[in-house]
Design a protein around this motif. Sequence first.
Motif, short mmCIF file in Angstrom:
data_model
loop_
_atom_site.label_atom_id
_atom_site.label_comp_id
_atom_site.label_asym_id
_atom_site.label_seq_id
_atom_site.Cartn_x
_atom_site.Cartn_y
_atom_site.Cartn_z
N LYS A 49 135.52 17.84 115.81
CA LYS A 49 135.08 16.50 116.46
C LYS A 49 134.28 15.64 115.49
N ARG A 50 134.61 15.66 114.12
CA ARG A 50 133.93 14.95 113.31
C ARG A 50 134.41 13.52 112.87
N PRO A 51 133.56 12.36 113.01
CA PRO A 51 134.24 11.28 112.80
C PRO A 51 134.96 11.09 111.18
N ASN A 54 133.24 10.58 107.81
CA ASN A 54 132.36 11.46 107.28
C ASN A 54 133.20 12.22 105.96
N PRO A 55 132.98 12.27 104.74
CA PRO A 55 133.75 12.88 103.74
C PRO A 55 133.49 14.53 103.70
N LEU A 56 134.56 15.12 103.09
CA LEU A 56 134.50 16.65 103.10
C LEU A 56 134.06 17.07 101.72
N ILE A 57 133.59 18.36 101.58
CA ILE A 57 133.23 18.87 100.48
C ILE A 57 134.70 19.79 99.79
N VAL A 58 134.87 19.58 98.44
CA VAL A 58 136.04 20.21 98.00
C VAL A 58 135.53 21.33 97.27
N ASP A 108 135.45 6.03 96.70
CA ASP A 108 136.08 6.59 95.38
C ASP A 108 135.17 7.64 94.68
N THR A 109 134.31 8.24 95.27
CA THR A 109 133.73 9.39 94.87
C THR A 109 134.23 10.78 95.91
N VAL A 110 134.05 11.94 95.19
CA VAL A 110 134.47 12.98 95.93
C VAL A 110 133.35 14.10 95.96
N ALA A 111 132.92 14.99 96.69
CA ALA A 111 132.10 15.94 96.58
C ALA A 111 132.70 17.31 96.47
N VAL A 112 131.94 18.13 95.33
CA VAL A 112 132.68 19.27 94.94
C VAL A 112 131.63 20.10 94.65
N ALA A 133 136.23 22.12 102.94
CA ALA A 133 135.58 22.98 104.08
C ALA A 133 134.35 22.52 104.40
N PRO A 134 134.15 21.96 105.32
CA PRO A 134 132.74 21.41 105.97
C PRO A 134 132.39 22.53 106.74
N SER A 135 131.12 22.42 107.17
CA SER A 135 130.55 23.79 108.11
C SER A 135 131.33 23.77 109.29
N ALA A 136 131.56 25.24 109.63
CA ALA A 136 132.37 25.53 110.65
C ALA A 136 131.74 25.47 111.98
N TYR A 186 121.18 13.45 97.45
CA TYR A 186 121.44 12.81 98.60
C TYR A 186 121.19 13.60 100.01
N ARG A 187 121.23 14.98 99.60
CA ARG A 187 120.81 15.69 100.89
C ARG A 187 119.83 17.19 100.22
N LEU A 188 118.84 17.28 100.77
CA LEU A 188 118.06 18.48 100.45
C LEU A 188 118.90 19.73 100.99
N PRO A 213 125.14 6.88 106.65
CA PRO A 213 124.53 7.66 105.71
C PRO A 213 125.64 7.72 104.38
N ASP A 214 125.14 7.81 103.32
CA ASP A 214 125.76 8.31 101.86
C ASP A 214 126.52 9.59 102.31
N ALA A 215 125.85 10.70 102.84
CA ALA A 215 126.32 11.92 103.23
C ALA A 215 126.11 12.24 104.80
N PRO A 216 127.01 12.78 105.29
CA PRO A 216 126.95 12.97 106.85
C PRO A 216 125.98 13.79 107.31
N GLY A 217 125.46 14.94 106.43
CA GLY A 217 124.32 15.51 106.80
C GLY A 217 123.34 14.72 106.88
N MET A 218 123.18 13.54 106.77
CA MET A 218 121.87 12.84 106.56
C MET A 218 121.70 12.10 107.83
P1 AMP Z 1 129.15 19.64 105.63
O1 AMP Z 1 130.07 20.39 104.70
O2 AMP Z 1 129.48 19.58 107.22
O3 AMP Z 1 127.77 19.84 105.46
O4 AMP Z 1 129.30 18.09 105.50
C1 AMP Z 1 129.73 17.66 104.10
C2 AMP Z 1 128.63 17.17 103.49
O5 AMP Z 1 129.24 16.38 101.91
C3 AMP Z 1 128.21 15.87 103.75
O6 AMP Z 1 126.68 15.91 104.23
C4 AMP Z 1 128.52 14.57 103.27
O7 AMP Z 1 127.71 13.66 103.05
C5 AMP Z 1 129.12 15.29 101.75
N1 AMP Z 1 129.85 14.40 101.10
C6 AMP Z 1 131.03 14.86 100.82
N2 AMP Z 1 131.62 13.96 100.04
C7 AMP Z 1 130.71 12.76 99.79
C8 AMP Z 1 130.84 11.62 98.89
N3 AMP Z 1 131.86 11.18 98.57
N4 AMP Z 1 129.65 10.79 98.93
C9 AMP Z 1 128.53 11.43 99.35
N5 AMP Z 1 128.62 12.42 100.29
C10 AMP Z 1 129.49 13.31 100.40
#
Ligand code: AMP
Length: 320
Positions: A49-51, A54-58, A108-112, A133-136, A186-188, A213-218
């Motif tokens: 149920k995540r909006p 909110n981007p995902l981490i690769v 245009d950015t990706v988290a990895v 894989a975002p947190s489960a 962006y996130r501690l 937020p730039d990052a959902p965890g924020m």
């Molecule tokens: P979670 O895996 O549930 O902790 O959430 C994924 C985290 O990755 C979030 O806090 C996002 O902010 C961060 N994230 C993923 N892609 C991006 C992006 N393109 N820019 C900034 N933060 C990102």
Amino acid sequence: MSIISKDIQKAIALLTNEELVAIPTETVYGLAGNIFSEKAIKSIFETKKRPFFNPLIVHISSVDILKNIVSEVPKKAQILADKFWPGSMTLVLKKDKSIPDIITGGKDTVAVRVPNHAVTLELLSKLPFPLAAPSANPFNNISPTKPEHVERYFKNDIKMVLDGGSCKNGIESTIIGFENEEPIIYRLGALAVEDIEAVVGKVLVKNKKEENPDAPGMLAKHYSPQTFTVLTTNILDEISKHQHKKIGVLAFNTSYKNEGISTEIILSKISNLQEAASKLYDALHELDHLNLDIIIVEKLPENGLGNSINDRLKRAAFHQ
Ligand code: AMP
Ligand code: MG
């Protein structure tokens, strides 16, 4: 029947079939799917149920794969990747055109990141695609650090939790973006700012609580127990304010059990912040299931991982 299993072949079969599998990492358990399967990725958002913004981490198996995911690697990003991967650091970089927009929330950015967990590294190395894989956990709930936490959340929604035991670090990765080639936190998270600065010099920390937020965890409210939770530097004072209530205390290193409380969990009797981080979410899960009136949480020392833990506690607490 339990959905928890150590069967990597089964995980491979499910993921190849565009289904979700919860996977262990050293930070928290992730809800994983093939980054190139629209069906799997949509299912991640729906299950949590995540909006969608909110981007995902690769998650990739090694630093060598990074060039397939991103289009540019600033010098300091390469230095950090070489130093800390596999590990609890996520880099946000300009995305390669092959990365679907649904993964990046249209950015245009990706988290990895390369996670530091033997089971998931083996899984990733046997799959022909990376895993998002975002947190489960359901959006805004406490993150899972044990397979049982995931099972409790999602036993009716997913077919498998790949069992990798308890998460060693226990809080989410530290997220680092780049502005003008310079790293910005962006996130501690589970990699301390001090460790990062020892490699690339002083870095700016932009770990703000913003509406967009730039990052959902924020997001300001995150990682929350259902029970009313208060964060304080003075546990005794807070206990005295709630005398006729069922109180649970989450303390750093000191026992308060003679103060008329119902229950307590001590994060690290030897004041070790790494130990405290690894126990944090499990302690919140446990306290949240005891039908308490209030959870009183002690603020941790403001250095190293203490800052990352305090960040999560501020978001979990009702009073900020
Ligand atoms: P979670 O895996 O549930 O902790 O959430 C994924 C985290 O990755 C979030 O806090 C996002 O902010 C961060 N994230 C993923 N892609 C991006 C992006 N393109 N820019 C900034 N933060 C990102
Ligand atoms: Mg999360």
